[in-house]
Design a protein around this motif. Structure first.
Motif, PDB file in Angstrom:
ATOM      1  N   ILE A 316      -5.144  -5.746  -1.998  1.00 18.44           N
ATOM      2  CA  ILE A 316      -5.964  -6.896  -2.392  1.00 18.44           C
ATOM      3  C   ILE A 316      -5.164  -7.850  -3.265  1.00 18.44           C
ATOM      4  CG2 ILE A 316      -7.919  -7.546  -3.872  1.00 18.44           C
ATOM      5  CD1 ILE A 316      -9.365  -5.052  -2.765  1.00 18.44           C
ATOM      6  N   GLU A 317      -4.399  -7.309  -4.204  1.00 18.65           N
ATOM      7  CA  GLU A 317      -3.579  -8.164  -5.071  1.00 18.65           C
ATOM      8  C   GLU A 317      -2.490  -8.873  -4.270  1.00 18.65           C
ATOM      9  OE1 GLU A 317      -4.204  -8.822  -8.408  1.00 18.65           O
ATOM     10  OE2 GLU A 317      -6.051  -7.842  -7.725  1.00 18.65           O
ATOM     11  N   SER A 318      -1.935  -8.203  -3.285  1.00 15.24           N
ATOM     12  CA  SER A 318      -0.940  -8.843  -2.412  1.00 15.24           C
ATOM     13  C   SER A 318      -1.565 -10.010  -1.655  1.00 15.24           C
ATOM     14  CB  SER A 318      -0.371  -7.825  -1.421  1.00 15.24           C
ATOM     15  OG  SER A 318       0.400  -6.846  -2.073  1.00 15.24           O
ATOM     16  N   LEU A 319      -2.771  -9.798  -1.136  1.00 11.56           N
ATOM     17  CA  LEU A 319      -3.469 -10.873  -0.433  1.00 11.56           C
ATOM     18  C   LEU A 319      -3.734 -12.058  -1.355  1.00 11.56           C
ATOM     19  CD1 LEU A 319      -6.155  -8.933   1.668  1.00 11.56           C
ATOM     20  CD2 LEU A 319      -4.278 -10.292   2.588  1.00 11.56           C
ATOM     21  N   LYS A 320      -4.241 -11.779  -2.537  1.00  6.27           N
ATOM     22  CA  LYS A 320      -4.604 -12.851  -3.465  1.00  6.27           C
ATOM     23  C   LYS A 320      -3.377 -13.649  -3.925  1.00  6.27           C
ATOM     24  CE  LYS A 320      -8.839 -10.839  -5.388  1.00  6.27           C
ATOM     25  NZ  LYS A 320      -9.491 -10.319  -6.617  1.00  6.27           N
ATOM     26  N   ASN A 321      -2.250 -12.964  -4.050  1.00  6.77           N
ATOM     27  CA  ASN A 321      -1.045 -13.606  -4.563  1.00  6.77           C
ATOM     28  C   ASN A 321      -0.054 -14.013  -3.476  1.00  6.77           C
ATOM     29  OD1 ASN A 321      -1.034 -13.315  -7.756  1.00  6.77           O
ATOM     30  ND2 ASN A 321      -1.928 -11.437  -6.920  1.00  6.77           N
ATOM     31  N   ASN A 322      -0.416 -13.762  -2.202  1.00  9.31           N
ATOM     32  CA  ASN A 322       0.454 -14.121  -1.074  1.00  9.31           C
ATOM     33  C   ASN A 322       1.871 -13.573  -1.252  1.00  9.31           C
ATOM     34  OD1 ASN A 322      -1.410 -15.755   0.527  1.00  9.31           O
ATOM     35  ND2 ASN A 322      -1.316 -17.198  -1.172  1.00  9.31           N
ATOM     36  N   VAL A 323       1.955 -12.292  -1.602  1.00  7.70           N
ATOM     37  CA  VAL A 323       3.258 -11.687  -1.852  1.00  7.70           C
ATOM     38  C   VAL A 323       3.412 -10.397  -1.053  1.00  7.70           C
ATOM     39  CG1 VAL A 323       2.440 -10.432  -3.901  1.00  7.70           C
ATOM     40  CG2 VAL A 323       4.878 -10.947  -3.652  1.00  7.70           C
ATOM     41  N   THR A 343      11.644  -5.003   2.965  1.00  2.00           N
ATOM     42  CA  THR A 343      12.784  -4.549   2.167  1.00  2.00           C
ATOM     43  C   THR A 343      13.005  -5.365   0.896  1.00  2.00           C
ATOM     44  OG1 THR A 343      14.289  -5.927   3.486  1.00  2.00           O
ATOM     45  CG2 THR A 343      13.977  -3.636   4.187  1.00  2.00           C
ATOM     46  N   LYS A 344      12.391  -6.531   0.799  1.00  2.00           N
ATOM     47  CA  LYS A 344      12.525  -7.309  -0.431  1.00  2.00           C
ATOM     48  C   LYS A 344      11.262  -8.123  -0.679  1.00  2.00           C
ATOM     49  CE  LYS A 344      14.988 -11.142   1.857  1.00  2.00           C
ATOM     50  NZ  LYS A 344      16.212 -11.971   1.838  1.00  2.00           N
ATOM     51  N   LYS A 345      10.999  -8.365  -1.952  1.00  2.00           N
ATOM     52  CA  LYS A 345       9.810  -9.116  -2.328  1.00  2.00           C
ATOM     53  C   LYS A 345       9.897 -10.530  -1.783  1.00  2.00           C
ATOM     54  CE  LYS A 345       9.393 -10.555  -6.576  1.00  2.00           C
ATOM     55  NZ  LYS A 345       9.225 -10.548  -8.043  1.00  2.00           N
ATOM     56  N   GLY A 346       8.770 -11.007  -1.242  1.00  2.00           N
ATOM     57  CA  GLY A 346       8.779 -12.354  -0.673  1.00  2.00           C
ATOM     58  C   GLY A 346       7.395 -12.959  -0.638  1.00  2.00           C
ATOM     59  N   GLN A 347       7.349 -14.271  -0.621  1.00  2.00           N
ATOM     60  CA  GLN A 347       6.096 -15.004  -0.522  1.00  2.00           C
ATOM     61  C   GLN A 347       5.773 -15.269   0.945  1.00  2.00           C
ATOM     62  OE1 GLN A 347       5.211 -14.677  -4.240  1.00  2.00           O
ATOM     63  NE2 GLN A 347       3.923 -16.112  -3.085  1.00  2.00           N
ATOM     64  N   LYS A 348       4.509 -15.066   1.306  1.00  2.00           N
ATOM     65  CA  LYS A 348       4.035 -15.350   2.653  1.00  2.00           C
ATOM     66  C   LYS A 348       2.544 -15.625   2.571  1.00  2.00           C
ATOM     67  CE  LYS A 348       3.328 -13.425   7.275  1.00  2.00           C
ATOM     68  NZ  LYS A 348       3.359 -12.217   8.143  1.00  2.00           N
ATOM     69  N   THR A 349       2.077 -16.604   3.298  1.00  2.00           N
ATOM     70  CA  THR A 349       0.644 -16.870   3.339  1.00  2.00           C
ATOM     71  C   THR A 349      -0.057 -15.684   4.000  1.00  2.00           C
ATOM     72  OG1 THR A 349       0.989 -19.253   3.480  1.00  2.00           O
ATOM     73  CG2 THR A 349      -1.162 -18.419   4.154  1.00  2.00           C
ATOM     74  N   LEU A 350      -0.897 -15.005   3.244  1.00  2.00           N
ATOM     75  CA  LEU A 350      -1.582 -13.810   3.726  1.00  2.00           C
ATOM     76  C   LEU A 350      -3.081 -14.053   3.740  1.00  2.00           C
ATOM     77  CD1 LEU A 350       0.330 -11.062   1.683  1.00  2.00           C
ATOM     78  CD2 LEU A 350       0.791 -11.802   4.028  1.00  2.00           C
ATOM     79  N   LYS A 351      -3.701 -13.754   4.855  1.00  2.00           N
ATOM     80  CA  LYS A 351      -5.152 -13.860   4.979  1.00  2.00           C
ATOM     81  C   LYS A 351      -5.792 -12.513   5.297  1.00  2.00           C
ATOM     82  CE  LYS A 351      -5.091 -18.660   6.650  1.00  2.00           C
ATOM     83  NZ  LYS A 351      -5.478 -19.567   7.771  1.00  2.00           N
ATOM     84  N   THR A 352      -5.158 -11.771   6.194  1.00  2.00           N
ATOM     85  CA  THR A 352      -5.772 -10.546   6.706  1.00  2.00           C
ATOM     86  C   THR A 352      -4.790  -9.386   6.627  1.00  2.00           C
ATOM     87  OG1 THR A 352      -7.019 -11.909   8.264  1.00  2.00           O
ATOM     88  CG2 THR A 352      -6.996  -9.543   8.664  1.00  2.00           C
ATOM     89  N   ALA A 353      -5.259  -8.269   6.065  1.00  2.00           N
ATOM     90  CA  ALA A 353      -4.412  -7.089   5.920  1.00  2.00           C
ATOM     91  C   ALA A 353      -5.074  -5.878   6.560  1.00  2.00           C
ATOM     92  CB  ALA A 353      -4.131  -6.817   4.448  1.00  2.00           C
ATOM     93  N   LEU A 354      -4.235  -4.943   6.978  1.00  2.00           N
ATOM     94  CA  LEU A 354      -4.690  -3.666   7.515  1.00  2.00           C
ATOM     95  C   LEU A 354      -4.259  -2.570   6.557  1.00  2.00           C
ATOM     96  CD1 LEU A 354      -5.640  -1.642   9.754  1.00  2.00           C
ATOM     97  CD2 LEU A 354      -3.337  -1.870  10.734  1.00  2.00           C
ATOM     98  N   LYS A 355      -5.204  -1.760   6.100  1.00  2.00           N
ATOM     99  CA  LYS A 355      -4.897  -0.583   5.285  1.00  2.00           C
ATOM    100  C   LYS A 355      -5.158   0.664   6.114  1.00  2.00           C
ATOM    101  CE  LYS A 355      -3.921   2.131   1.982  1.00  2.00           C
ATOM    102  NZ  LYS A 355      -2.864   2.782   2.759  1.00  2.00           N
ATOM    103  N   THR A 356      -4.177   1.555   6.170  1.00  2.00           N
ATOM    104  CA  THR A 356      -4.344   2.789   6.926  1.00  2.00           C
ATOM    105  C   THR A 356      -4.150   4.001   6.022  1.00  2.00           C
ATOM    106  OG1 THR A 356      -2.001   2.933   7.580  1.00  2.00           O
ATOM    107  CG2 THR A 356      -3.493   1.688   9.025  1.00  2.00           C
ATOM    108  N   ALA A 357      -4.703   5.117   6.459  1.00  2.00           N
ATOM    109  CA  ALA A 357      -4.528   6.376   5.746  1.00  2.00           C
ATOM    110  C   ALA A 357      -4.673   7.517   6.737  1.00  2.00           C
ATOM    111  CB  ALA A 357      -5.549   6.524   4.621  1.00  2.00           C
ATOM    112  N   SER A 358      -3.943   8.587   6.483  1.00  2.00           N
ATOM    113  CA  SER A 358      -4.032   9.780   7.332  1.00  2.00           C
ATOM    114  C   SER A 358      -3.997  11.010   6.441  1.00  2.00           C
ATOM    115  CB  SER A 358      -2.880   9.822   8.336  1.00  2.00           C
ATOM    116  OG  SER A 358      -2.920   8.693   9.194  1.00  2.00           O
ATOM    117  N   GLY A 359      -4.547  12.110   6.944  1.00  2.00           N
ATOM    118  CA  GLY A 359      -4.599  13.302   6.115  1.00  2.00           C
ATOM    119  C   GLY A 359      -4.671  14.587   6.914  1.00  2.00           C
TER     120      GLY A 359
END
Length: 378
Positions: A316-323, A343-359
């Protein structure tokens, strides 16, 4: 018409800090919590993420200077207190607790009642004064994402107006010895997706978020979610990534978007040989191999039942900060199918993210998160 559900305020208690902003800023600076931690005389030291006890006790005193409960209860109170302060409880508010092992440390003191996860949830429920019964989610390492999914669905069904989702797991000898028995522990800081990866580091954290149907300016919408169990093995993931593939596919379908609309993936990335390979296979099957992807395990370690919620908050913070945040420890491709590891921190316009998890047990989860700017489904 399906009701829209949003994540609002968040809070993280971890070795990197005692607020969401503290944690996010530490990550942006490239700080990792992974270091050698002494567990006990039998286990010795392992690489892990451990909350500094003195710093946490000082922090907790600012919240409640006379509470004498167990450490895990204190962690949950510290995580949830600022959320409740900003979002006062309603009569139909619900507490959803995500954890893998809960207060397993109580067994060392022969306190069997305190070791039951439902008792831990009741303790937190009582402390904050919820009027409804708490709900427990303990579904291996997908628990945090599943708990958010559950909150979303209860709100969509108008069972509750809002939900307070909290997640916690501690670094204990029981947990460490369990992962050692699987020969899954790395004897160095973990390297998710890297060719030289050798296993997982463990960690601990407590995380809390507030979820409701209220559409606020800074909110993040849960646009789609799915949880699929492929029943592949008690601990090993499906080699074809079947459960993760189906989870992502269903989440995309519910969100009514396609894979090319995903701007960023926060993946599970435990740095074990089979998990990282499985994820790469599943992402390729869904044409997600070019989407910028990271694992946050190199910063926190694997926090088990807290990991899904913890990593969702950082997403969520990545989305809000476009990072875009680098996948800590990654140097060269270590999966048979190519994926786009950051591999390195960068700025990008972000609108939609996918979060995954496995167990363990074949459990898999996927969640589509979108900034409150477009794609919003009413």
């Amino acid at each position: 018409m399906i009701m829209a559900v949003f994540i609002h305020d968040t809070n993280i208690i971890s070795p990197l800090g005692f607020s969401t902003d503290d944690n996010f800023q530490k990550i942006l600076s490239g700080k990792s919590a992974i270091e050698q931690v002494f567990i006990d005389d039998k286990i010795g030291s392992v690489y892990a993420g451990k909350i500094n006890e003195d710093l946490f006790n000082n922090h907790f005193q600012t919240i409640n200077d006379d509470f004498k409960g167990s450490r895990i209860v204190k962690l949950l109170i510290a995580a949830l207190s600022p959320i409740v302060e900003k979002n006062p409880l309603k009569n139909d508010s619900v507490l959803i607790l995500s954890t893998t092992k809960g207060n397993i440390a109580a067994l060392a003191n022969n306190d069997l009642n305190a070791a039951f996860i439902d008792q831990l949830a009741k303790n937190i429920n009582s402390y904050f004064g919820f009027k409804t019964e708490p709900i427990v989610v303990s579904n291996a390492c997908t628990s945090g994402v599943v708990a958010l999914s559950l909150a979303k669905r209860f709100i969509e069904m108008e069972q509750f107006t809002n939900a307070y989702v909290v997640a916690v797991d501690e670094l204990t000898p029981f947990v460490v010895s369990g992962f050692q028995s699987f020969q899954a522990m790395s004897n160095e800081p973990c390297k998710p997706y890297d060719a030289d990866r050798s296993g997982v580091n463990l960690g601990e954290a407590a995380v809390a978020v507030f979820v409701s149907n209220e559409n606020r300016t800074e909110s993040i919408q849960i646009l789609g979610d799915a949880n699929i169990n492929d029943a592949n093995h008690i601990s090993g993931p499906s080699r074809t990534g079947e459960g993760l593939f189906l989870s992502i596919e269903k989440a995309l379908n519910e969100a009514q978007i396609t894979s090319d609309q995903i701007d960023y993936i926060s993946a599970h990335g435990t740095a074990t040989l089979f998990n990282d390979e499985m994820e790469a296979v599943a992402f390729n099957r869904l044409n997600l191999q070019n989407v910028p992807t990271n694992s946050l395990k190199g910063y926190f370690g694997h926090t088990l039942g807290a990991s899904g919620l913890l990593e969702t908050v950082i997403t969520i913070e990545s989305l809000k900060n476009n990072v875009l945040i680098p996948s800590f420890g990654y140097q060269q491709q270590g999966t048979t199918q190519q994926i786009n590891i950051i591999t390195k921190k960068g700025q990008k316009t972000l609108k939609t993210a996918l979060k995954t998890a496995s167990g363990f047990g074949g459990s898999n989860s996927a969640m589509i998160l979108v900034k409150n700017v477009d794609h919003v489904r009413n």
